[in-house]
Design an enzyme around this catalytic site. Structure first.
Site, PDB file in Angstrom:
ATOM      1  N   PHE A 148       0.807  -1.219   0.000  1.00  0.00           N
ATOM      2  CA  PHE A 148       0.000   0.000   0.000  1.00  0.00           C
ATOM      3  C   PHE A 148       0.839   1.267   0.000  1.00  0.00           C
ATOM      4  CE2 PHE A 148       0.964  -0.352   4.542  1.00  0.00           C
ATOM      5  CZ  PHE A 148       1.143   0.967   4.924  1.00  0.00           C
ATOM      6  N   LYS A 172      -1.288  -7.456  -8.873  1.00  0.00           N
ATOM      7  CA  LYS A 172      -2.191  -7.554  -7.726  1.00  0.00           C
ATOM      8  C   LYS A 172      -1.750  -6.502  -6.723  1.00  0.00           C
ATOM      9  CE  LYS A 172      -2.854  -8.675  -3.962  1.00  0.00           C
ATOM     10  NZ  LYS A 172      -3.309  -7.809  -2.794  1.00  0.00           N
ATOM     11  N   GLU A 175      -5.103  -3.855  -1.624  1.00  0.00           N
ATOM     12  CA  GLU A 175      -6.529  -3.540  -1.631  1.00  0.00           C
ATOM     13  C   GLU A 175      -6.832  -2.286  -0.819  1.00  0.00           C
ATOM     14  OE1 GLU A 175      -5.862  -6.857   1.463  1.00  0.00           O
ATOM     15  OE2 GLU A 175      -5.010  -6.147  -0.437  1.00  0.00           O
ATOM     16  N   ARG A 176      -5.830  -1.710  -0.140  1.00  0.00           N
ATOM     17  CA  ARG A 176      -6.068  -0.506   0.657  1.00  0.00           C
ATOM     18  C   ARG A 176      -6.125   0.760  -0.200  1.00  0.00           C
ATOM     19  NH1 ARG A 176      -1.813  -1.570   5.663  1.00  0.00           N
ATOM     20  NH2 ARG A 176      -2.595  -3.627   6.278  1.00  0.00           N
ATOM     21  N   SER A 225       5.875  -7.103   3.836  1.00  0.00           N
ATOM     22  CA  SER A 225       6.532  -7.468   5.082  1.00  0.00           C
ATOM     23  C   SER A 225       7.390  -8.717   4.891  1.00  0.00           C
ATOM     24  CB  SER A 225       5.492  -7.719   6.173  1.00  0.00           C
ATOM     25  OG  SER A 225       4.747  -8.891   5.898  1.00  0.00           O
ATOM     26  N   CYS A 280       9.618   1.596   3.360  1.00  0.00           N
ATOM     27  CA  CYS A 280      10.618   0.581   3.692  1.00  0.00           C
ATOM     28  C   CYS A 280      12.020   1.178   3.707  1.00  0.00           C
ATOM     29  CB  CYS A 280      10.541  -0.591   2.714  1.00  0.00           C
ATOM     30  SG  CYS A 280      11.013  -0.180   1.031  1.00  0.00           S
ATOM     31  N   GLU A 382       9.876  -4.028  12.871  1.00  0.00           N
ATOM     32  CA  GLU A 382       9.556  -2.852  12.067  1.00  0.00           C
ATOM     33  C   GLU A 382       8.260  -2.220  12.574  1.00  0.00           C
ATOM     34  OE1 GLU A 382       9.515  -1.845   7.316  1.00  0.00           O
ATOM     35  OE2 GLU A 382       8.581  -3.703   7.959  1.00  0.00           O
TER      36      GLU A 382
END
Length: 500
Positions: A148, A172, A175-176, A225, A280, A382
């Site tokens: 996201f 893909k 979805e957020r 992640s 990140c 994290e």
């Protein structure tokens, strides 16, 4: 309410009844619903990709590059609308959203030079009358699973090289914040890309597993992640796919005693708190060398942090906006609580921040910890939010060891005026990307992006020539054109060929 569907075979495509909520992080309200696809949706995309990809692979590289040139122009023409759309779903300020898009376009620019990048190797006269040459050919159908936090940049990092190399690509996205990936696919089709070469399927774990298991998908790129990256790598590789999976990070910034502390403070505020820390390549850990350096840095940091402006994405004076969801806000607040319970000193606490008029938004103020210890869970994991942790080191070797021993190895920075210290640090540190007086060392598009240890799974990095290598396979041809008839009555044909 706005409905966000898949983009399959060049058209909007709905799926079943499963949907996900897309929030406005500034207001906390649901602003759209996105289709959560199933294996049947992926199968439709794969069929379209199989139909279109062979012809696209036969298009010569310069003509493929022209489509990317036109796509770049269209994105630039729509930059303002795309940035506002991105900010409305992610929460980052509009200026930061523009940077998200621009860093993706930098990779598209690199891909416009794909004719040069795809050149193979040639050896004339490798043996008597024998020449050897190699060529790079597309994998076929590739897929990308993106996070996201960069809904424009990371998809372009993936589909740009993949498509330029002659592959079909199925994206893909998260979805957020799914609207910008859809819009990018639409602009690519407008630029002249054949239907079926770039498609978007939305979904959750069910769609991810369908991608990893589908036998027609030859390569998968992932960013997210570390636990999920490891899962994606293991499952995809078990299915015989080529996989690159980029994971989490806990980037350190080592501050030497000779560093320009005013510049360091400015750099830390942007690198730790920009985009609400949802990067990140954020710099959430600062490692001052020596207590004198730490005390001086802290003295400058506190007022700078307290002066940061948290606002809505459209506020031109805001340094950062809300985080992406209420769940993520709660997770960040939990990590702050854990840090306090572990004994770290919470110097600045951002948990009570409320933006007037947007009380239901997902806002969280900046936080600063001091006296964080390497054994603390809040240091090892994290946080992915606007939280800066200070870990004091007595000397250079101790600071270097902190970055070396951490489970993540994505990025690291050192701030110093000493060339020898910087050179030594860059050479020895066990981290994939290093900044020297650069707080966010994201490489330019013609280099490559990738971390070490639990920050990266797989043998190839993102974009640059590493991206070209990932999305292609090498075929090597050994050819001979004899001058006359082969001699008869010889046993040489039964021996392994040599070039003597």
């Amino acid at each position: 309410m706005r409905q966000i569907s898949h983009v399959i075979a060049g058209a909007s495509a709905s799926s079943g009844t499963r949907t996900g909520e897309v929030f406005s992080p500034a207001s906390g309200e649901v602003q759209a619903r996105v289709s959560l696809g199933v294996a049947a949706d992926l199968e439709r995309a794969v069929v379209a990709a199989r139909t279109a990809q062979p012809a696209w692979a036969r298009v010569n590289p310069q003509r493929r590059a022209r489509v990317l040139f036109r796509f770049k122009e269209l994105v630039e023409a729509n930059m303002d609308a795309l940035a506002e759309l991105l900010a409305s779903e992610h929460g980052k300020v509009v200026a930061d959203a523009r940077g998200d898009i621009q860093r993706g376009l930098d990779v598209i620019e690199f891909c416009c030079g794909i004719p040069h990048a795809l050149k193979g190797e040639y050896t004339q006269g490798a043996g008597p009358g024998i020449d050897v040459y190699s060529m790079r050919q597309p994998v076929g159908i590739g897929a990308g699973i993106t996070p996201f936090n960069f809904p424009a940049m990371i998809p372009m990092w993936m589909f740009g090289p993949a498509i330029a190399c002659g592959n079909a690509f199925i994206l893909k996205p998260s979805e957020r914040d799914p609207s910008v990936p859809n819009r990018l696919a639409e602009l690519m089709i407008e630029a002249g890309l054949p239907e079926g070469i770039l498609q978007v399927v939305h979904g959750d774990k069910e769609m991810v597993d369908a991608i990893l298991d589908h036998p027609a998908i030859g390569a998968v790129s992932f960013v997210g992640s570390s636990d999920i990256a490891q899962y994606v790598y293991a499952r995809g590789a078990a299915a015989g796919k080529r996989v690159q999976a980029m994971g989490g990070a806990k980037n350190h910034g080592v501050v030497m005693p000779d560093a320009d502390l005013d510049q360091v403070v400015a750099d830390l505020c942007g690198a730790a708190f920009g985009s609400a820390g949802e990067r990140c390549m954020a710099l959430p850990v600062v490692v001052p060398v020596g207590d004198r350096t730490a005390d001086a840095l802290r003295e400058r940091l506190v007022p700078a942090i307290e002066a940061l402006r948290v606002g809505v994405p459209g506020d031109p004076d805001a340094h950062y906006g809300p985080v992406v969801t209420a769940i993520h806000k709660k997770r960040i607040e939990t990590w702050i609580r854990i840090g306090v319970e572990e004994g770290a000193e919470l110097v600045v606490d951002g948990r009570d921040f409320i933006l007037q008029g947007h009380e239901n938004g997902f806002f969280i103020g900046p936080s600063l910890f001091d006296h964080v210890k390497p054994a603390m869970e809040s240091y090892r994991e994290e946080i992915f939010g606007p939280v800066l942790q200070m870990v004091r080191a007595p000397d250079f070797e101790s600071a270097l060891a902190l970055a070396d021993r951490h489970q993540y190895g994505n990025g690291v920075a050192i701030f110093t005026r000493n060339g020898h210290a910087a050179r030594e640090f860059a050479s020895r540190v066990q981290v994939g990307m290093v900044g020297i007086n650069v707080p966010i060392p994201v490489p330019v598009a013609y280099h490559s992006f990738g971390g070490w240890k639990r920050s990266g799974f797989g043998d190839h990095n993102q974009h640059g020539m590493e991206g070209v290598r990932f999305w292609t396979r090498v075929k090597t041809v050994t050819q001979r054109w004899p001058d006359g008839m082969a001699p008869t009555g010889t046993t040489d044909a039964f021996l392994i060929p040599t070039m003597d």
